[in-house]
Enzyme design. Structure first.
Site, PDB file in Angstrom:
ATOM      1  N   ASP A  74       0.852  -1.196   0.000  1.00 19.43           N
ATOM      2  CA  ASP A  74       0.000   0.000   0.000  1.00 19.43           C
ATOM      3  C   ASP A  74       0.886   1.244   0.000  1.00 19.43           C
ATOM      4  O   ASP A  74       1.745   1.390   0.878  1.00 19.43           O
ATOM      5  CB  ASP A  74      -0.885  -0.039   1.266  1.00 19.43           C
ATOM      6  CG  ASP A  74      -1.955   1.042   1.254  1.00 19.43           C
ATOM      7  OD1 ASP A  74      -1.760   2.079   0.590  1.00 19.43           O
ATOM      8  OD2 ASP A  74      -2.980   0.831   1.921  1.00 19.43           O
ATOM      9  N   THR A 144      -4.251  13.583 -15.403  1.00 22.57           N
ATOM     10  CA  THR A 144      -5.467  13.476 -16.209  1.00 22.57           C
ATOM     11  C   THR A 144      -5.750  14.777 -16.951  1.00 22.57           C
ATOM     12  O   THR A 144      -5.443  15.866 -16.442  1.00 22.57           O
ATOM     13  CB  THR A 144      -6.667  13.100 -15.304  1.00 22.57           C
ATOM     14  OG1 THR A 144      -7.849  13.113 -16.080  1.00 22.57           O
ATOM     15  CG2 THR A 144      -6.835  14.046 -14.138  1.00 22.57           C
ATOM     16  N   SER A 179     -14.032  17.321 -10.199  1.00 22.65           N
ATOM     17  CA  SER A 179     -14.489  16.390  -9.150  1.00 22.65           C
ATOM     18  C   SER A 179     -13.391  16.334  -8.087  1.00 22.65           C
ATOM     19  O   SER A 179     -12.258  16.765  -8.323  1.00 22.65           O
ATOM     20  CB  SER A 179     -14.714  14.984  -9.719  1.00 22.65           C
ATOM     21  OG  SER A 179     -13.462  14.371 -10.005  1.00 22.65           O
ATOM     22  N   TYR A 181     -11.910  13.747  -7.232  1.00 22.83           N
ATOM     23  CA  TYR A 181     -10.856  12.914  -7.810  1.00 22.83           C
ATOM     24  C   TYR A 181      -9.920  13.762  -8.679  1.00 22.83           C
ATOM     25  O   TYR A 181      -8.690  13.726  -8.520  1.00 22.83           O
ATOM     26  CB  TYR A 181     -11.459  11.774  -8.646  1.00 22.83           C
ATOM     27  CG  TYR A 181     -10.524  11.334  -9.744  1.00 22.83           C
ATOM     28  CD1 TYR A 181      -9.355  10.647  -9.449  1.00 22.83           C
ATOM     29  CD2 TYR A 181     -10.764  11.676 -11.091  1.00 22.83           C
ATOM     30  CE1 TYR A 181      -8.456  10.294 -10.445  1.00 22.83           C
ATOM     31  CE2 TYR A 181      -9.877  11.323 -12.085  1.00 22.83           C
ATOM     32  CZ  TYR A 181      -8.725  10.640 -11.756  1.00 22.83           C
ATOM     33  OH  TYR A 181      -7.825  10.307 -12.745  1.00 22.83           O
ATOM     34  N   HIS A 182     -10.517  14.524  -9.617  1.00 19.68           N
ATOM     35  CA  HIS A 182      -9.672  15.320 -10.509  1.00 19.68           C
ATOM     36  C   HIS A 182      -8.838  16.329  -9.698  1.00 19.68           C
ATOM     37  O   HIS A 182      -7.685  16.613 -10.028  1.00 19.68           O
ATOM     38  CB  HIS A 182     -10.526  16.028 -11.563  1.00 19.68           C
ATOM     39  CG  HIS A 182     -11.077  15.103 -12.624  1.00 19.68           C
ATOM     40  ND1 HIS A 182     -12.352  14.592 -12.568  1.00 19.68           N
ATOM     41  CD2 HIS A 182     -10.520  14.591 -13.751  1.00 19.68           C
ATOM     42  CE1 HIS A 182     -12.563  13.807 -13.624  1.00 19.68           C
ATOM     43  NE2 HIS A 182     -11.468  13.789 -14.362  1.00 19.68           N
ATOM     44  N   LYS A 185      -5.605  14.947  -8.424  1.00 20.05           N
ATOM     45  CA  LYS A 185      -4.529  14.900  -9.422  1.00 20.05           C
ATOM     46  C   LYS A 185      -3.818  16.256  -9.508  1.00 20.05           C
ATOM     47  O   LYS A 185      -2.605  16.320  -9.737  1.00 20.05           O
ATOM     48  CB  LYS A 185      -5.110  14.546 -10.799  1.00 20.05           C
ATOM     49  CG  LYS A 185      -5.653  13.129 -10.893  1.00 20.05           C
ATOM     50  CD  LYS A 185      -4.530  12.123 -11.017  1.00 20.05           C
ATOM     51  CE  LYS A 185      -5.040  10.749 -11.355  1.00 20.05           C
ATOM     52  NZ  LYS A 185      -4.010   9.711 -11.314  1.00 20.05           N
ATOM     53  N   GLU A 328     -21.116  20.027 -15.088  1.00 18.22           N
ATOM     54  CA  GLU A 328     -20.116  20.214 -16.148  1.00 18.22           C
ATOM     55  C   GLU A 328     -20.772  20.929 -17.326  1.00 18.22           C
ATOM     56  O   GLU A 328     -21.988  20.849 -17.505  1.00 18.22           O
ATOM     57  CB  GLU A 328     -19.547  18.859 -16.604  1.00 18.22           C
ATOM     58  CG  GLU A 328     -20.612  17.913 -17.146  1.00 18.22           C
ATOM     59  CD  GLU A 328     -20.089  16.520 -17.505  1.00 18.22           C
ATOM     60  OE1 GLU A 328     -18.876  16.270 -17.374  1.00 18.22           O
ATOM     61  OE2 GLU A 328     -20.905  15.684 -17.923  1.00 18.22           O
TER      62      GLU A 328
END
Ligand code: NAD
Ligand code: USQ
Length: 407
Positions: A74, A144, A179, A181-182, A185, A328
């Site tokens: 991990d 991304t 998001s 998540y984005h 990044k 979006e």
């Protein structure tokens, strides 16, 4: 060259491990298998059955005589990660090992925090491990295209020349992620750029577009070498989802008006891009960004492409416009540069009708495995999880995992 692939049990990490091993790289494949647990929690499952990592590497050795070393680890465990880097002293580390679903990160507070801790802490641990034990190592990090959002100007590869009040500078391209998540990044990108500048690490941030396809030449060698294929609302990416929907005779789920335009890439080009990036490392202290996609499409256009591919076989496919669960822009300017990997020698596989037909053909073999209850979107950007995400089947298993989902 010795390469560590982090996230090697995943959709992209496994084919990349095979691609590099087939080309003579010494590959250490690392994963903590958390994705298989997330599937259980979300009531989702790869359409294509996937083997355990132990079986995969044994099959690869039997097929090719090549060894991939499998390590369960991990990234959030800094001591273990540092020990791994110290033991192998890799020439390159390819970092895929993150929570990569935008809908998952928008389920609720627990998943938003889990996503950002997993991704940002894992990457930070890696940066410290590299500083300590392998400062010359090339970090190839999967970012991304969604880091940039959809600005009303051309998107450059990582940096933009700006003139402001009569002065000029080359600055990181503005980030407008869509998001949690984005956003994770973007946080990673900042941390990596900072450590290249401050400690002299070297890294390539690959801002990849949405990936489609299910096979590479290596994964096709044996059923035990196949990679996962997601089609559900949480993990499935848009074109892969459409192919499954078409194969089982359901309408294609365009969210909103369908003008959302993104960069797309065939999985066979993903693995080649990684190879090209490793073969052409940056200078010590250099942080560079490549936009890793080959074509842009709107999600409405992609639905039409799938419909045409079915028509060629005399089959009619319905397209529905669902209320968009995401926040979006549904019609916007989009023109993103993607020259740097082409300059290094990438010869793209452009989206062809035959590819759509191939994917649908693979899907048809496994149509009995489709969980139809995971096709419609269950997560809304404004409200979080709309329904309990656990199917009855997954619920039985996830009770054992003693974890809960939902707001
Ligand atoms: P995936 O979920 O199939 O694979 C990710 C793997 O990382 C999983 O096997 C998971 O178990 C592992 N992982 C996650 N956290 C970990 C941790 N803390 N320690 C060890 N292992 C961990 O995802 P994928 O589609 O293969 O994507 C790989 C990378 O590429 C991600 O970083 C993603 O953001 C990026 N990316 C993917 C796409 C796409 O369309 N699939 C597009 C652009 C960028
Ligand atoms: N969409 C539909 N119908 C669907 C599913 C999605 O219209 O059934 C639309 C979405 O609204 C969005 C677009 O398709 O506008 C892309 O969605 P997606 O789920 O295919 O991809 P996304 O959530 O952006 O995430 C995926 C990967 C992620 C990666 C990203 C690249 O899961 O890991 O970072 O693609 S990018 O989009 O360039 O940021």
């Amino acid at each position: 060259m010795r390469v560590i692939v982090l996230g090697a049990d995943g959709y992209l990490g496994w084919p990349t491990s095979l691609h590099l091993s087939a080309r003579g790289y010494e590959v250490v494949a690392v994963d903590n298998l958390v994705r298989r647990r997330w599937d259980t929690l979300c009531g989702t499952s790869s359409l294509v059955p996937i083997s355990t990592m132990e079986r995969r590497v044994a099959r690869w050795a039997a097929e090719t005589g090549r060894t991939i070393q499998w390590v369960r680890l991990d990234l959030r465990n800094r001591a273990d990660l540092t020990e791994l880097i110290t033991r192998h002293r890799p020439d390159a580390v390819v970092h895929f090992a993150e929570q990569r679903s935008a809908p998952y990160s928008m389920i609720g507070a627990e998943q938003a925090v889990e996503t950002q801790v997993n991704n940002v802490v894992g990457t930070l641990n890696l940066l410290f491990a590299l500083r300590e034990s392998a400062p010359e190592c090339h970090l190839v990090k999967l970012g991304t295209m969604g880091e940039y959002g959809t600005p009303n100007i051309d998107i450059e590869e990582g940096f933009i020349e700006i003139e402001h009040n009569g002065r000029r500078d080359r600055l990181p391209y503005p980030k407008q992620p869509g998001s949690f998540y984005h956003l994770s990044k973007v946080h990673d990108s900042h941390n990596i750029m900072f450590t290249c500048k401050t400690w002299g690490l070297r890294s390539t941030d690959l801002n990849q577009g949405v990936v489609y396809g299910c096979n590479t030449p290596e994964t096709q060698r044996h059923p035990e070498l196949r990679t996962r294929f997601d089609y559900d609302d949480i993990w499935g990416t848009v074109l892969n989802r459409y192919c499954v929907q078409a194969a089982i005779g359901r309408p294609l789920t365009v969210y909103g008006r369908g003008g959302q335009t993104r960069g797309f890439i065939d999985i066979r080009d993903t693995v080649r891009c990684i190879e090209l990036t490793i073969a052409n490392p940056p200078q010590p202290g250099e942080y560079r960004v490549f936009n890793q996609f080959t074509e842009q499409f709107s999600v409405g256009e992609l639905a039409e492409r799938v419909r045409e591919a079915r028509r060629a076989h005399g089959l009619e496919t319905e397209i529905v416009h669902l209320p968009n669960p995401r926040a979006e822009a549904e019609s916007h300017y989009y023109n993103a540069k993607h020259q740097k990997l082409i300059d290094l020698g990438l010869q793209p596989h452009f989206l062809a009708q035959t590819l759509i037909e191939d994917v649908i053909q693979t899907v048809e073999r496994y149509r009995h495995r489709v969980r139809v209850e995971t096709i419609e979107p269950r997560v809304d950007w404004r409200k979080g999880a709309l329904v309990s995400l656990r199917s009855r089947r997954a619920g039985d298993r996830s009770r054992r995992a003693r974890s809960t989902l939902g707001r």
